[in-house]
Design an enzyme around this catalytic site. Structure first.
Site, PDB file in Angstrom:
ATOM      1  N   ASP A 197       0.807  -1.222   0.000  1.00  0.00           N
ATOM      2  CA  ASP A 197       0.000   0.000   0.000  1.00  0.00           C
ATOM      3  C   ASP A 197       0.841   1.274   0.000  1.00  0.00           C
ATOM      4  O   ASP A 197       0.375   2.317  -0.458  1.00  0.00           O
ATOM      5  CB  ASP A 197      -0.939   0.016   1.215  1.00  0.00           C
ATOM      6  CG  ASP A 197      -2.051  -1.022   1.083  1.00  0.00           C
ATOM      7  OD1 ASP A 197      -2.421  -1.364  -0.058  1.00  0.00           O
ATOM      8  OD2 ASP A 197      -2.552  -1.494   2.123  1.00  0.00           O
TER       9      ASP A 197
ATOM     10  N   TYR B 246      -9.627  -1.320   3.337  1.00  0.00           N
ATOM     11  CA  TYR B 246      -9.133  -1.238   4.715  1.00  0.00           C
ATOM     12  C   TYR B 246      -8.875   0.166   5.172  1.00  0.00           C
ATOM     13  O   TYR B 246      -8.442   1.006   4.397  1.00  0.00           O
ATOM     14  CB  TYR B 246      -7.809  -2.004   4.848  1.00  0.00           C
ATOM     15  CG  TYR B 246      -8.029  -3.342   5.461  1.00  0.00           C
ATOM     16  CD1 TYR B 246      -8.290  -3.449   6.819  1.00  0.00           C
ATOM     17  CD2 TYR B 246      -8.017  -4.486   4.695  1.00  0.00           C
ATOM     18  CE1 TYR B 246      -8.543  -4.678   7.385  1.00  0.00           C
ATOM     19  CE2 TYR B 246      -8.275  -5.713   5.256  1.00  0.00           C
ATOM     20  CZ  TYR B 246      -8.533  -5.807   6.595  1.00  0.00           C
ATOM     21  OH  TYR B 246      -8.786  -7.003   7.153  1.00  0.00           O
TER      22      TYR B 246
ATOM     23  N   HIS C 155      -5.262 -13.572   5.232  1.00  0.00           N
ATOM     24  CA  HIS C 155      -4.224 -12.641   4.780  1.00  0.00           C
ATOM     25  C   HIS C 155      -3.406 -12.157   5.965  1.00  0.00           C
ATOM     26  O   HIS C 155      -3.734 -12.449   7.116  1.00  0.00           O
ATOM     27  CB  HIS C 155      -4.864 -11.449   4.058  1.00  0.00           C
ATOM     28  CG  HIS C 155      -5.812 -10.684   4.930  1.00  0.00           C
ATOM     29  ND1 HIS C 155      -7.103 -11.084   5.145  1.00  0.00           N
ATOM     30  CD2 HIS C 155      -5.643  -9.557   5.667  1.00  0.00           C
ATOM     31  CE1 HIS C 155      -7.696 -10.237   5.964  1.00  0.00           C
ATOM     32  NE2 HIS C 155      -6.842  -9.311   6.308  1.00  0.00           N
TER      33      HIS C 155
ATOM     34  N   ILE D 166      22.547   4.808  13.329  1.00  0.00           N
ATOM     35  CA  ILE D 166      21.824   3.618  12.857  1.00  0.00           C
ATOM     36  C   ILE D 166      20.327   3.880  12.705  1.00  0.00           C
ATOM     37  O   ILE D 166      19.772   4.796  13.301  1.00  0.00           O
ATOM     38  CB  ILE D 166      22.037   2.394  13.788  1.00  0.00           C
ATOM     39  CG1 ILE D 166      21.679   2.721  15.243  1.00  0.00           C
ATOM     40  CG2 ILE D 166      23.458   1.870  13.652  1.00  0.00           C
ATOM     41  CD1 ILE D 166      21.773   1.515  16.190  1.00  0.00           C
TER      42      ILE D 166
HETATM   43 CU    CU Z   1      -7.054  -8.005   7.744  1.00  0.00          CU
END
Ligand code: CU
Ligand code: NAG
Ligand code: NAG
Length: 662
Positions: free
Chosen positions: A319, A407, A462, A613
């Protein structure tokens, strides 16, 4: 802000410069975005060519220059302001650096490696309208007894599945049925797969392989206006009151609150970027402001689905790198996304044609007190009295929400007066479902790739992997990464037979610092500044405390999505700071092949001890959908905490005045 008196002849110039771009890490303003467009459009190379802007963002100034500016903003000149731009023109990908101080193209090169830049919103919209004029699709819709006017199509990344030849920029288009519901994602037109060419804007492949029922609209709508009685459960309203007003101030992009100060920026890829976070200590340390984070943001959100069938195998989404979190950032609303005491900030990004667009109320900032305590103690052994002492747990939350198609991700950065930063990502929104013939779990036979969540509706298995880029500068840039391993030990004799102790190991190279949180002997994960010691001689540090969501990828190493997201095998990686290593899945994620990602960089096994870092931490959710996730899923949160460890001389809240005494 600069407090120095400016000579008259410099005033005009500095005022313009200053208000236009006061902090070197500020995101590009709308007028800067417009200038970038004009500068590129008028450069001889591009003046007459069609071109599309795929990424426009701040080309981060050199870190040392920013740090020296920060240490004395009134004296040091602001570091050079440059923008980094990725364009597509003439079928090729161009990387351009634009110098905004003198309106020139500072550099221009072609990207010749694998992968393509993130999609533009406009090109995804353009290909999503193609099916409506495509006869085979219109026939497929008719065959399913669905009205074309109720169909909504959207484009998804096609990924890379092993083809050796770099072809064209393709995407897949999938269609859904709305009609009596707005929850179109619960009503897929299953069995139809379309591949489209993003640059030619045409359908290049069409398959209608199977006809299954479109799940019913009934029960899918989540709008309050569409619910039928009986209603409930019901809670009474709860309000927030700040009788003395807000305790934080926003100055440009810089937020100051209690002992914290940090900078907030917006980037089309990452959405919210937190920079230059610093904190002061309690009592005698107050006034000594020390850095904690130089720059931190969500670098990628990788969501692979576990259905390998023809219609679903390509559903492995990045995404961040494929779509950008910025364009899909929601405009936050009071009492929906943020409490009544929140303040909001806007974000800006460039569209495909290079013009600025505003994301109104892209972030909110608010103080949180929910009746919890940060520390307490009751003492009953003092003769004649019971001593109870406590301090309130108050924090400042920065929130942003991205809606990646179905989502919604709620990203929170919670700064605590104790010096902790709690970072969380919460999932909500609607599932991605597969339409099926099944209407009851008893009918199901054979391998299924999900859970029946409603009649004819399978919520497909998923993962969600959210990777954070965390450039910690604990009391300054030179830091080391330490794993403090717990070692069970045996006594040689005596009443006790066993105990545990800790063995600290400082990671020397990148290979020493890869950590799988969920396996092996548990360890404390610590970043220390070996040169910054407390008065007692402990190295100033911050712990990274993993939270609930610690899944790592279960895909096999030779699977193409895993090759591209190979960094999801471990939660924690450490790299030496490198300005060009920002995007964990590489700079060109669409159709990437894993040759420019964190795991590839880490193969160099560079030294990471006592140097600047960067930590990369992945929150991982393994999602087995269930019926409660239908028709919209309740929020599920995961995250981690960055918590001071010998950073302060004492509990930083010992001298905090309680509300009742303030
Ligand atoms: Cu999910
Ligand atoms: C713009 O400024 C940069 C940095 O000082 C310099 O390298 C470049 O040559 C300048 N370009 C023009 C067109 O003046
Ligand atoms: C910085 O990162 C880029 C991209 O990974 C790489 O090409 C370059 O060699 C790195 N520089 C150093 C000093 O490691």
């Amino acid at each position: 802000m600069r407090g120095k008196i400016t000579p008259f002849f410099l005033l005009f110039f500095s005022v313009i410069f200053f208000f236009a771009h006061p902090h070197p890490l500020d995101p590009l303003t709308p007028s800067e975005i417009s200038s970038i467009r004009r500068i590129i459009r008028s450069s001889p190379f591009f003046s007459s060519k069609p071109l599309a802007f795929h990424y426009v963002g701040l080309d981060e100034p050199d870190k040392l220059a920013v740090l020296s500016w920060q240490s004395n903003p009134s004296a040091a000149p602001l570091p050079l302001l440059r923008a980094f731009v990725i364009l597509r023109s003439g079928g090729r990908t161009h990387e351009i650096s634009v110098d905004l101080t003198n309106s020139s193209v500072a550099s221009h090169r072609l990207h010749t490696g694998h992968g393509y830049p993130m999609f533009t919103v406009a090109e995804l919209a353009a290909v999503s309208s193609l099916p409506f004029n495509y006869t085979p699709f219109v026939e497929s819709v008719k065959k399913r007894g669905v009205e074309l006017k109720n169909v909504i199509c959207t484009a998804f990344a096609a990924g890379w599945h092993g083809n050796a030849k770099q072809g064209r920029r393709v995407a897949k288009v999938q269609c859904f049925v709305a009609g009596e519901t707005v929850n179109l994602y619960m009503r897929p037109l299953e069995g139809i797969t379309m591949a489209v060419d993003l640059e030619a804007t045409e359908i290049i492949n069409y398959v209608d392989r199977l006809v299954v029922p479109v799940p019913a609209a009934a029960g899918t709508d989540y709008r309050a206006s569409r619910q039928m009685p009986p209603f409930g459960p019901r809670a009474k309203p709860v309000a927030v009151a700040q009788p003395q007003g807000k305790g934080f101030a926003i100055d440009g992009c810089v937020v100051r609150w209690a002992n914290w100060e940090f900078h907030m920026g917006f980037d089309v890829w990452a959405g919210l970027v937190i920079s230059a976070a610093s904190v002061v200590g309690p009592g005698e340390d107050s006034g000594v402001r020390r850095s904690v984070l130089y720059r931190a943001f969500v670098s990628e959100v990788f969501v692979p689905y576990m259905d390998p069938s023809e219609e679903w195998y390509y559903k492995v989404f990045f995404d961040g790198g494929e779509y950008g979190l910025g364009p899909y950032t929601a405009s936050l609303e009071t009492m929906i996304d943020c409490p009544a005491n929140a303040e909001f900030m806007d974000g800006y990004y460039a569209t495909g044609d290079g013009s600025p667009v505003k994301v109104s109320r892209a972030f909110c900032v608010f103080e949180r007190y929910a009746g919890d305590t940060s520390w307490r103690h009751t003492e009953t052994l003092i003769p004649g009295e019971v001593v109870t002492e406590a301090r309130e747990e108050v924090s400042l939350v920065v929130r942003t929400v991205t809606t990646s198609a179905n989502y919604d991700y709620v990203f929170d950065w919670e700064f605590k007066t104790s010096g902790s930063i709690k970072i969380s990502a919460a999932l909500t929104g609607t599932l991605e479902v597969r339409a099926t013939d099944y209407t009851n779990a008893d009918q199901i036979s054979g391998e299924q790739y999900g859970t029946l969540v409603a009649p004819n509706t399978i919520g497909v298995l998923h993962d969600h992997f959210i990777t954070y880029h965390l450039d910690l500068d604990v009391a300054g840039p030179p830091n080391s990464f330490v794993k403090a391993r717990f070692r069970p030990a045996r006594t040689g004799g005596g009443p006790r037979k066993s105990y545990w102790t800790v063995a600290a190991e400082t990671a020397r190279t990148e290979a020493d610092a890869r950590v799988k949180v969920s396996a092996g002997p548990p360890a404390e994960l610590l970043v220390v500044n070996p040169a910054a010691k407390t008065k007692l001689g402990n190295a100033a540090g911050y712990r990274l405390i993993p939270g609930a969501a610690v899944a790592t990828s279960l895909l096999s190493d030779d699977d193409y999505p895993q090759i591209r997201a190979s960094f999801t095998r471990k939660q924690l990686w450490v790299t030496p700071y490198n300005k060009s290593e920002k995007w964990v899945s590489g700079l060109y994620v669409d159709q990437s092949r894993g040759d420019d990602n964190l795991a590839a960089w880490s193969m160099r096994n560079r030294a990471i001890e006592n140097t600047d870092i960067v930590l990369w931490y992945t929150i991982g959710f393994r999602h087995i959908p269930c019926q409660e996730d239908f028709p919209v899923m309740p929020m599920l949160a995961g995250g981690f905490e960055l918590r001071p460890f010998n950073f302060f001389e004492t509990n930083p809240l010992i001298k905090t005045v309680p509300f009742s005494k303030g």
